[in-house]
Scaffold this motif. Structure first.
Motif, PDB file in Angstrom:
ATOM      1  N   ALA A   1     -16.043  -2.668  -3.622  1.00 39.01           N
ATOM      2  CA  ALA A   1     -14.958  -3.491  -3.085  1.00 39.01           C
ATOM      3  C   ALA A   1     -13.804  -2.562  -2.731  1.00 39.01           C
ATOM      4  O   ALA A   1     -13.298  -1.833  -3.591  1.00 39.01           O
ATOM      5  CB  ALA A   1     -14.509  -4.531  -4.095  1.00 39.01           C
ATOM      6  N   TYR A   2     -13.421  -2.561  -1.465  1.00 38.50           N
ATOM      7  CA  TYR A   2     -12.296  -1.735  -1.031  1.00 38.50           C
ATOM      8  C   TYR A   2     -10.986  -2.322  -1.552  1.00 38.50           C
ATOM      9  O   TYR A   2     -10.820  -3.545  -1.629  1.00 38.50           O
ATOM     10  CB  TYR A   2     -12.249  -1.659   0.493  1.00 38.50           C
ATOM     11  N   ALA A   3     -10.057  -1.449  -1.890  1.00 35.90           N
ATOM     12  CA  ALA A   3      -8.763  -1.901  -2.402  1.00 35.90           C
ATOM     13  C   ALA A   3      -7.802  -2.266  -1.275  1.00 35.90           C
ATOM     14  O   ALA A   3      -6.841  -3.001  -1.495  1.00 35.90           O
ATOM     15  CB  ALA A   3      -8.145  -0.825  -3.291  1.00 35.90           C
ATOM     16  N   SER A   4      -8.054  -1.747  -0.071  1.00 38.77           N
ATOM     17  CA  SER A   4      -7.152  -1.994   1.056  1.00 38.77           C
ATOM     18  C   SER A   4      -7.901  -1.781   2.363  1.00 38.77           C
ATOM     19  O   SER A   4      -8.977  -1.170   2.391  1.00 38.77           O
ATOM     20  CB  SER A   4      -5.953  -1.048   1.011  1.00 38.77           C
ATOM     21  N   LEU A   5      -7.307  -2.270   3.458  1.00 42.13           N
ATOM     22  CA  LEU A   5      -7.888  -2.045   4.780  1.00 42.13           C
ATOM     23  C   LEU A   5      -7.872  -0.554   5.111  1.00 42.13           C
ATOM     24  O   LEU A   5      -8.823  -0.044   5.721  1.00 42.13           O
ATOM     25  CB  LEU A   5      -7.121  -2.841   5.836  1.00 42.13           C
ATOM     26  N   ASP A   6      -6.824   0.140   4.707  1.00 46.99           N
ATOM     27  CA  ASP A   6      -6.756   1.583   4.966  1.00 46.99           C
ATOM     28  C   ASP A   6      -7.933   2.311   4.319  1.00 46.99           C
ATOM     29  O   ASP A   6      -8.516   3.225   4.918  1.00 46.99           O
ATOM     30  CB  ASP A   6      -5.430   2.153   4.450  1.00 46.99           C
TER      31      ASP A   6
END
Length: 389
Positions: free
Chosen positions: A60-65
């Motif tokens: 799961a990515y923490a942010s779009l960046d």
């Protein structure tokens, strides 16, 4: 997994933004196709991690960046609420990745026009998720019109009716205009009908005469999160509603054909019924999403027919979208699989194929112009041409 042309989908990697109902549908269809699902991005880091664990996605990515910095990701799927499409798609294209965006493409036609320009300049595959095109018999009908089997299309009619927002206790983010846009039943499901019938007939709507109705001007909003199509529950607060529960729209097409459609998210008993009926000068055809493996074909001087989805009897366009043997119903999830199979074949190819039938950003912009015209027509009580400001 490879497709019939030998495309190796396992060599392509994707990430999905959004972990709700439709985001999960995207993940399942991608896995079935054999695409690597590198990770998901939720509305928060905590929700993303929870949902990733629930559906078996490793990361799961923490942010779009963080997602866009993952060089292994080739394609990003945007399944977030409508207000987020524009900034997220712009960032994805700027990062040099292909994109599949849920509909409607944007909140306004000004946004979608800019997205079209960015997509063209990028040279990337930029698709809008009008998955209903990819029920095999809708592809079949498209091929029938192209080959002249219906003759000149004269009249197009139909509807898209649901009942999941029929009670004042039903709640979803789509009810909020600041999140989903000024139009709800038209923007959320009506654009599906417009895209599908335009795809099948090859005709664009030139002008509309529309009436929008809000039968439930006040609803009870739960204080906690609610999944799409869930019944909610718990503590709620009254909220004023300014989006449409239903619509009635007359259509004028560019070639002189006529049409009429309706949308509703409050028709009790209609779970997800998209119907179209196309009358040509030679014959007619009709289809209902709740019985997706049957296509009505109407005649004047011969018995009417019902074509079951059977790739031994279908034209090449329909056959290309049919995966299961006759009598094994292909439904909602299969339409996403067929859609992604077509898009990812072009991703592997590096360009849109000459015979590709998935919806482009240009198609998504057309639907936004349609929404603009519907809203203006309803407010002013007159016929409005698409693109009229």
């Amino acid at each position: 997994m490879s497709d019939r042309s030998g495309t190796k989908f396992s060599e392509v990697a994707a990430a999905v933004i959004g972990t709700g109902f439709i985001g999960t549908v995207h993940v399942h269809a991608l896995r079935r196709l054999g695409v690597q699902v590198r990770g998901v991005l939720g509305s928060s880091a905590e929700r993303g991690a929870e949902r990733a664990a629930n559906i078996g996605v490793a990361h799961a990515y923490a942010s779009l960046d963080e997602l866009l910095a993952d060089d292994a990701v080739d394609v990003v799927h945007v399944t977030t609420p409508n207000y987020a499409h524009y900034p997220q798609v712009k960032a994805i294209i700027a990062a040099g990745k292909h994109v599949v965006c849920e509909k409607p493409l944007a909140m306004t036609s000004e946004q979608s026009a800019e997205m079209v320009k960015l997509a063209r300049a990028s040279g990337k595959i930029c698709a809008v998720c009008y998955n209903i095109r990819f029920y095999p018999l809708n592809q079949q009908a498209h091929g029938m019109v192209q080959s002249g089997e219906l003759g000149d299309v004269r009249f197009v009619s139909g509807r898209y009716h649901q009942d999941w927002l029929a009670k004042d206790t039903d709640w979803n983010w789509r009810l909020q205009s600041e999140v989903g846009g000024a139009l709800r039943s038209v923007g959320d499901i009506g654009t599906h009908w417009v895209d599908l019938t335009s795809f099948i007939t090859g005709m664009k709507v030139q002008a509309v005469m529309a009436e929008l109705v809000t039968f439930l001007p006040e609803r009870q909003r739960p204080t906690g999160p609610v999944e799409t199509f869930s019944s909610g529950g718990g503590v709620a607060e009254p909220v004023a509603i300014d989006t449409d529960d239903a619509s009635m729209i007359m259509l004028r097409y560019e070639n002189g054909s006529r049409g009429v459609m309706s949308t509703s998210q409050v028709n009790v008993g209609r779970k997800n019924s998209l119907q179209w009926d196309i009358a040509g000068s030679v014959s007619s055809a009709a289809w209902d999403s709740e019985t997706p493996d049957h296509l009505f074909i109407g005649h004047r001087d011969a018995p009417n027919q019902t074509l079951m989805r059977d790739f031994t009897l279908m034209n090449p366009v329909g056959t290309a979208a049919a995966m299961l043997p006759p009598g094994h119903v292909e439904g909602f999830a299969d339409s996403f699989f067929n859609f992604f199979r077509a898009v990812y074949s072009d991703v592997a190819r590096g360009a849109r194929g000459a015979n590709s039938t998935w919806a482009t950003f240009e198609d998504g912009h057309y639907e936004m112009l349609f929404c603009d015209a519907v809203l203006k027509s309803s407010r002013e009580g007159r016929w409005v041409e698409l693109g009229e400001i």
